[in-house]
Design a protein around this motif. Structure first.
Motif, PDB file in Angstrom:
ATOM      1  N   CYS A  65      65.654 -56.293  75.048  1.00 52.05           N
ATOM      2  CA  CYS A  65      67.106 -56.441  75.116  1.00 52.05           C
ATOM      3  C   CYS A  65      67.513 -57.321  76.297  1.00 52.05           C
ATOM      4  O   CYS A  65      68.391 -58.184  76.182  1.00 52.05           O
ATOM      5  CB  CYS A  65      67.769 -55.068  75.246  1.00 52.05           C
ATOM      6  SG  CYS A  65      67.672 -54.035  73.765  1.00 52.05           S
ATOM      7  N   LEU A  75      70.432 -47.154  76.086  1.00 50.53           N
ATOM      8  CA  LEU A  75      69.497 -46.139  76.561  1.00 50.53           C
ATOM      9  C   LEU A  75      70.121 -44.753  76.466  1.00 50.53           C
ATOM     10  O   LEU A  75      69.463 -43.772  76.068  1.00 50.53           O
ATOM     11  CB  LEU A  75      69.081 -46.455  77.996  1.00 50.53           C
ATOM     12  CG  LEU A  75      67.914 -45.668  78.588  1.00 50.53           C
ATOM     13  CD1 LEU A  75      66.686 -45.746  77.697  1.00 50.53           C
ATOM     14  CD2 LEU A  75      67.581 -46.194  79.982  1.00 50.53           C
ATOM     15  N   ILE A 106      72.662 -52.452  77.956  1.00 47.60           N
ATOM     16  CA  ILE A 106      71.335 -51.827  77.913  1.00 47.60           C
ATOM     17  C   ILE A 106      71.427 -50.367  78.351  1.00 47.60           C
ATOM     18  O   ILE A 106      70.795 -49.486  77.758  1.00 47.60           O
ATOM     19  CB  ILE A 106      70.348 -52.609  78.799  1.00 47.60           C
ATOM     20  CG1 ILE A 106      70.147 -54.015  78.239  1.00 47.60           C
ATOM     21  CG2 ILE A 106      69.002 -51.888  78.879  1.00 47.60           C
ATOM     22  CD1 ILE A 106      69.351 -54.933  79.144  1.00 47.60           C
ATOM     23  N   ILE A 160      63.928 -51.988  75.877  1.00 50.38           N
ATOM     24  CA  ILE A 160      64.960 -52.435  76.811  1.00 50.38           C
ATOM     25  C   ILE A 160      64.554 -53.744  77.487  1.00 50.38           C
ATOM     26  O   ILE A 160      65.414 -54.544  77.870  1.00 50.38           O
ATOM     27  CB  ILE A 160      65.291 -51.340  77.852  1.00 50.38           C
ATOM     28  CG1 ILE A 160      64.078 -50.982  78.712  1.00 50.38           C
ATOM     29  CG2 ILE A 160      65.871 -50.115  77.164  1.00 50.38           C
ATOM     30  CD1 ILE A 160      64.408 -49.973  79.801  1.00 50.38           C
ATOM     31  N   MET A 209      63.991 -50.177  84.018  1.00 49.73           N
ATOM     32  CA  MET A 209      65.447 -50.229  84.110  1.00 49.73           C
ATOM     33  C   MET A 209      65.887 -50.628  85.510  1.00 49.73           C
ATOM     34  O   MET A 209      66.852 -51.392  85.676  1.00 49.73           O
ATOM     35  CB  MET A 209      66.031 -48.865  83.733  1.00 49.73           C
ATOM     36  CG  MET A 209      67.522 -48.894  83.433  1.00 49.73           C
ATOM     37  SD  MET A 209      67.952 -49.844  81.968  1.00 49.73           S
ATOM     38  CE  MET A 209      69.223 -50.922  82.650  1.00 49.73           C
TER      39      MET A 209
END
Length: 367
Positions: free
Chosen positions: A99, A120, A116, A96, A145
């Motif tokens: 990304c 996930l 994203i 991530i 995150m």
């Protein structure tokens, strides 16, 4: 690090769930036709039935997104020479990060926060089907995150609501002498008056249990239309009353479409073929609703105060739902029920044009 295994297909994902239910371990590529060895022979016939129920648990669009996101992740793992299975929070955290940084090969730009988060969620779903759940609360994922949200999150961009006067102007841009124009008229009016999602519009059948891919059906009554829908929040009934005139009545528009298209069974809204002279059997997809709204809104000059490029980004199928929520002068509870929202707060997010300062707390406080 472990060497990468190949990504799995959508059918493989569905197989993984059926197999994990039988107690077999799943790793790497899964054959769509593979039967779990742990199952007794007399239970093998239930495998295909289980796959069917798995498919019915989510929409086709959702399953395509799950499969696409898993393929994206598996390809990234392969390039990094790491394995996607079993789930490792540290690997997912690095993915991530890639990304968000725009360093994933094939991506033209960094993924948005919403993309994203969807990726996930897709990974969590894919891992869960293999009986190997991903711990999203692990610090390697949760902390990364949270940082991505704090760094890159932007205010939500809402699509423009098309109001009743906009809908009337949009209808006037259609060719009412063609089957396509008659169909599009019915789609716009039914979508607006019902506050329907684009997938709900195209998922309608003429009657109950007529197709396997249908997500609802209609029943035309004296006072209006009753649509029974299977949406994001489960089954619900939507009442669409008759309009004040045939020119803007969604029921009249639908009845004309059904009569001239000679549709009595199957999908309600279909492709028009043979240069507009024939109606096919194939159901429209949701993207065509979005294109219809955008095309007619631009042709009608809706939000003509904006630059052409900016206007093109303002409209989508969601504009119909937002338009009903913003223009219906009724108790908010009725709008919430029509849109199928679980909370009034969600309904308020759809109300684009409202008096934001109707309640002035500054004056109420004595200032």
């Amino acid at each position: 690090m472990r060497k990468t295994t190949a990504g799995t297909s959508e059918k493989g994902v569905l197989s993984a769930l059926a197999e994990s239910a039988g107690g077999s371990a799943v790793s790497g590529e899964t054959s769509p036709t593979e039967t779990p060895s742990a199952l007794p022979a007399h239970l093998e016939h239930l495998t295909e039935r289980a796959r069917g129920y798995v498919a019915a648990a989510s929409s086709a669009n959702t399953r395509r997104a799950y499969a696409s996101d898993w393929k994206h992740f598996a390809a990234w793992c392969r390039r990094q020479n790491v394995a996607p299975l079993p789930p490792e929070p540290q690997i997912v955290g690095l993915y991530i990060t890639a990304c968000a940084s725009g360093t994933v090969t094939g991506d033209k730009k960094p993924n948005s926060v919403s993309t994203i988060e969807r990726r996930l969620s897709s990974l969590s779903w894919n891992y869960a089907q293999r009986g190997q759940p991903l711990d999203r609360r692990d610090r390697h994922i949760a902390t990364v995150m949270a940082g991505i949200r704090n760094t890159h999150a932007k205010p939500p961009v809402q699509k423009e609501a098309v109001m009743p006067q906009d809908i009337i102007a949009m209808l006037e841009t259609l060719d009412q002498g063609s089957l396509r124009g008659i169909r599009d008229r019915a789609m716009l009016l039914i979508g607006f008056a019902g506050g329907l999602r684009r997938s709900e519009i195209v998922g309608l059948d003429v009657k109950k249990d007529q197709t396997q891919d249908g997500r609802g059906w209609v029943e035309i009554l004296d006072k209006g239309l009753l649509a029974t829908l299977r949406g994001k929040t489960g089954w619900r009934e939507v009442e669409i009353g008759r309009g004040s005139s045939d020119a803007t009545c969604p029921i009249a528009a639908l009845e004309m479409w059904l009569k001239l298209a000679r549709i009595a069974h199957g999908p309600l809204f279909r492709r028009v073929t043979n240069k507009g002279k024939s109606v096919g059997s194939e159901r429209l997809n949701g993207q065509e609703v979005a294109r219809l709204v955008k095309r007619t809104a631009l042709a009608a000059g809706v939000r003509g105060d904006l630059a052409e490029g900016e206007r093109a980004q303002k409209f989508s199928g969601h504009s119909l739902r937002a338009g009903l929520a913003s223009s219906a002068e009724v108790d908010e509870r009725y709008v919430q029920k029509q849109l199928g929202h679980a909370s009034a707060e969600m309904t308020r997010k759809y109300q684009r044009r409202k008096d934001r300062f109707r309640v002035n707390l500054t004056k109420a406080a004595g200032l």
